[in-house]
Write a protein that holds these residues in place. Structure first.
Motif, PDB file in Angstrom:
ATOM      1  N   TRP A   1     -12.193   7.449  10.583  1.00 50.25           N
ATOM      2  CA  TRP A   1     -12.579   7.796   9.209  1.00 50.25           C
ATOM      3  C   TRP A   1     -12.076   9.162   8.771  1.00 50.25           C
ATOM      4  O   TRP A   1     -12.304   9.577   7.643  1.00 50.25           O
ATOM      5  N   MET A   2     -11.397   9.863   9.657  1.00 49.96           N
ATOM      6  CA  MET A   2     -11.069  11.261   9.388  1.00 49.96           C
ATOM      7  C   MET A   2     -10.260  11.446   8.106  1.00 49.96           C
ATOM      8  O   MET A   2     -10.599  12.281   7.258  1.00 49.96           O
ATOM      9  N   LEU A   3      -9.184  10.702   7.941  1.00 43.03           N
ATOM     10  CA  LEU A   3      -8.322  10.917   6.773  1.00 43.03           C
ATOM     11  C   LEU A   3      -9.057  10.631   5.466  1.00 43.03           C
ATOM     12  O   LEU A   3      -8.826  11.309   4.453  1.00 43.03           O
ATOM     13  N   LEU A   4      -9.945   9.662   5.468  1.00 42.21           N
ATOM     14  CA  LEU A   4     -10.716   9.367   4.255  1.00 42.21           C
ATOM     15  C   LEU A   4     -11.645  10.523   3.917  1.00 42.21           C
ATOM     16  O   LEU A   4     -11.770  10.923   2.752  1.00 42.21           O
TER      17      LEU A   4
ATOM     18  N   ILE B   1      -4.837  11.236  -2.428  1.00 42.71           N
ATOM     19  CA  ILE B   1      -4.385   9.841  -2.528  1.00 42.71           C
ATOM     20  C   ILE B   1      -3.503   9.487  -1.338  1.00 42.71           C
ATOM     21  O   ILE B   1      -3.611   8.394  -0.765  1.00 42.71           O
ATOM     22  N   TYR B   2      -2.639  10.392  -0.955  1.00 40.60           N
ATOM     23  CA  TYR B   2      -1.757  10.182   0.196  1.00 40.60           C
ATOM     24  C   TYR B   2      -2.579   9.900   1.451  1.00 40.60           C
ATOM     25  O   TYR B   2      -2.328   8.932   2.186  1.00 40.60           O
ATOM     26  N   LEU B   3      -3.568  10.745   1.712  1.00 43.62           N
ATOM     27  CA  LEU B   3      -4.379  10.599   2.912  1.00 43.62           C
ATOM     28  C   LEU B   3      -5.243   9.348   2.873  1.00 43.62           C
ATOM     29  O   LEU B   3      -5.354   8.629   3.878  1.00 43.62           O
TER      30      LEU B   3
ATOM     31  N   LEU C   1      -6.141   3.622   4.572  1.00 49.00           N
ATOM     32  CA  LEU C   1      -6.288   2.216   4.185  1.00 49.00           C
ATOM     33  C   LEU C   1      -5.292   1.316   4.894  1.00 49.00           C
ATOM     34  O   LEU C   1      -5.642   0.216   5.347  1.00 49.00           O
ATOM     35  N   ILE C   2      -4.045   1.764   5.008  1.00 43.51           N
ATOM     36  CA  ILE C   2      -3.005   0.869   5.528  1.00 43.51           C
ATOM     37  C   ILE C   2      -2.749   1.048   7.024  1.00 43.51           C
ATOM     38  O   ILE C   2      -2.104   0.196   7.638  1.00 43.51           O
ATOM     39  N   ARG C   3      -3.263   2.148   7.631  1.00 43.64           N
ATOM     40  CA  ARG C   3      -2.974   2.361   9.052  1.00 43.64           C
ATOM     41  C   ARG C   3      -4.188   2.737   9.884  1.00 43.64           C
ATOM     42  O   ARG C   3      -4.557   2.028  10.816  1.00 43.64           O
ATOM     43  N   ASP C   4      -4.845   3.860   9.558  1.00 47.47           N
ATOM     44  CA  ASP C   4      -5.829   4.427  10.480  1.00 47.47           C
ATOM     45  C   ASP C   4      -7.014   3.515  10.743  1.00 47.47           C
ATOM     46  O   ASP C   4      -7.531   3.475  11.863  1.00 47.47           O
TER      47      ASP C   4
ATOM     48  N   GLY D   1       0.803  -1.217   0.000  1.00 48.60           N
ATOM     49  CA  GLY D   1       0.000   0.000   0.000  1.00 48.60           C
ATOM     50  C   GLY D   1       0.834   1.264   0.000  1.00 48.60           C
ATOM     51  O   GLY D   1       0.405   2.306  -0.503  1.00 48.60           O
ATOM     52  N   HIS D   2       2.035   1.172   0.534  1.00 44.38           N
ATOM     53  CA  HIS D   2       2.902   2.349   0.549  1.00 44.38           C
ATOM     54  C   HIS D   2       3.301   2.805  -0.853  1.00 44.38           C
ATOM     55  O   HIS D   2       3.781   3.938  -1.006  1.00 44.38           O
ATOM     56  N   PHE D   3       3.141   1.952  -1.834  1.00 45.77           N
ATOM     57  CA  PHE D   3       3.444   2.403  -3.201  1.00 45.77           C
ATOM     58  C   PHE D   3       2.621   3.633  -3.543  1.00 45.77           C
ATOM     59  O   PHE D   3       3.142   4.639  -4.050  1.00 45.77           O
TER      60      PHE D   3
END
Length: 390
Positions: free
Chosen positions: A343-346, A323-325, A330-333, A280-282
């Motif tokens: 859900w904040m970053l999404l 996309i960064y957020l 997806l991979i952490r929060d 996911g970090h890609f």
């Protein structure tokens, strides 16, 4: 001294304390950042020439080659770096391949056969195959895993050579075949690790990924520095460019702030979770680098050296930020936070795009919004860490 005794990489202890990045790994990052910068500048130039779709495709293809070689080396080093002469020499060979790849990235955006980039990628990947053969010799417990890695890497190199030699880059089937190659590369670790997980160090990998994130966000610093350079014997930067640099810096610092929190980035060593986090970090790394490209476009649009208006640069930056957020969610929060805050970053990713598309003074609003997001996210991190302690 025999060849077997030289290329002999035993597994390290995955629970080793005080494990940190080595100077050799940091130098490997330096070789990678040259290639990342070349890809980001190629994207910026394509957007400025109104060739956005072609530029995005070229950027993603070239960035994948850079990131994939970096990721494979990083995970291997986490499990098998014994600081031997053989390990150091092989690492430097792979580094030289990264520099060759960087030198050849221009052909990716020019839709020419990527001979030099391919040669650099081959050097990097075959160097990794040799690494895995050394691991097969030095780690009998995971010999099958190591041999699967070595075999899979070699097979995929044959595929890439055949693709570049036999299929013209302007052919309609070139991109689909490139995607097939990407899928093939991603499958190799998933298959190899099923026969016995390698002894990678979780906290070491979290640090390594954090360091590369700093590198990709460094692309924004290149753009910011260009914005405030003095010209025509001036003693102070142009007011408009200075304001653009301030807003760009706020955005860059905010992206750093939402990534580097007290939360555990990789909450589980389970294979599926590790692959999601690692792969996911890609998208996150690519978005960080492309945010820098978007800022370059904004600067060139402001001085009218680009063939597009400033709104395109703002939109390119906003898409990268979104996309960064979203990827970080997806991979952490979604794993480490609870309640509405998870859900904040999404939500922020979606609002950022909405602002860029509809609002006046969009860049100012995005910068303010991201500062608030970084501050709130860090409060959530502190609250979460206190809750886990109690």
């Amino acid at each position: 001294m025999t060849l077997n005794s030289v290329f002999h990489f035993p597994a390290r202890n995955p629970a080793e304390t005080h494990r940190a990045s080595t100077p050799l790994e940091l130098m490997f990052d330096l070789a990678s950042v040259i290639a990342i910068a070349a890809a980001a500048h190629g994207l910026a130039h394509a957007i400025e020439e109104a060739h956005t779709i072609q530029g995005v495709i070229g950027f993603l293809c070239s960035f994948f080659m850079i990131w994939w070689a970096w990721m494979n080396y990083t995970w291997f080093a986490s499990a098998y770096d014994n600081n031997s002469l053989a390990f150091r020499i092989l690492t430097m060979v792979v580094m030289f391949g990264a520099l060759m790849l960087a030198a050849g990235i221009g052909t990716v955006f020019a839709h020419e056969r990527i001979w030099l980039a391919l040669l650099g990628f081959i050097v990097m990947r075959l160097g990794m195959a040799v690494f895995w053969l050394g691991a097969a010799h030095g780690d009998p417990e995971r010999r099958t895993t190591a041999l699967r890695y070595a075999g899979g890497i070699t097979v995929m190199q044959v595929y890439w050579i055949a693709l570049v030699v036999l299929v013209p880059p302007y052919s309609a089937i070139y991109l689909p075949l490139f995607v097939v190659g990407v899928v093939g590369e991603l499958v190799v670790p998933a298959l190899a690790e099923r026969s016995g997980a390698t002894a990678w160090h979780r906290h070491h990998l979290i640090e390594r990924y954090g360091l590369l994130n700093i590198i990709v966000l460094g692309e924004t610093f290149i753009a910011i520095t260009a914005m405030i350079q003095l010209e025509n014997n001036a003693i102070f930067p142009d007011r408009e460019f200075l304001w653009l640099a301030v807003l760009s810096a706020i955005i860059a610092f905010s992206l750093w702030g939402v990534y580097f929190t007290d939360d555990d980035h990789l909450v589980s060593a389970e294979l599926g979770q590790a692959l999601l986090w690692g792969y996911g970090h890609f998208a996150l790394f690519a978005a960080g680098a492309s945010a820098g490209a978007g800022m370059i476009v904004m600067a060139h649009a402001l001085d009218q050296s680009a063939h597009i208006g400033p709104q395109i640069g703002i939109l390119a930056t906003a898409v990268s930020v979104a996309i960064y957020l979203a990827t970080l969610w997806l991979i952490r929060d979604r794993f480490c936070l609870k309640g509405v805050g998870r859900w904040m970053l999404l939500v922020v990713a979606g609002v950022t795009l909405l602002i860029a598309l509809t609002a006046p003074m969009a860049l100012e609003l995005i910068a303010l919004f991201l500062v608030a997001t970084a501050m709130i996210r860090r409060r959530l991190s502190h609250a979460s860490s206190r809750g886990s302690i109690s």
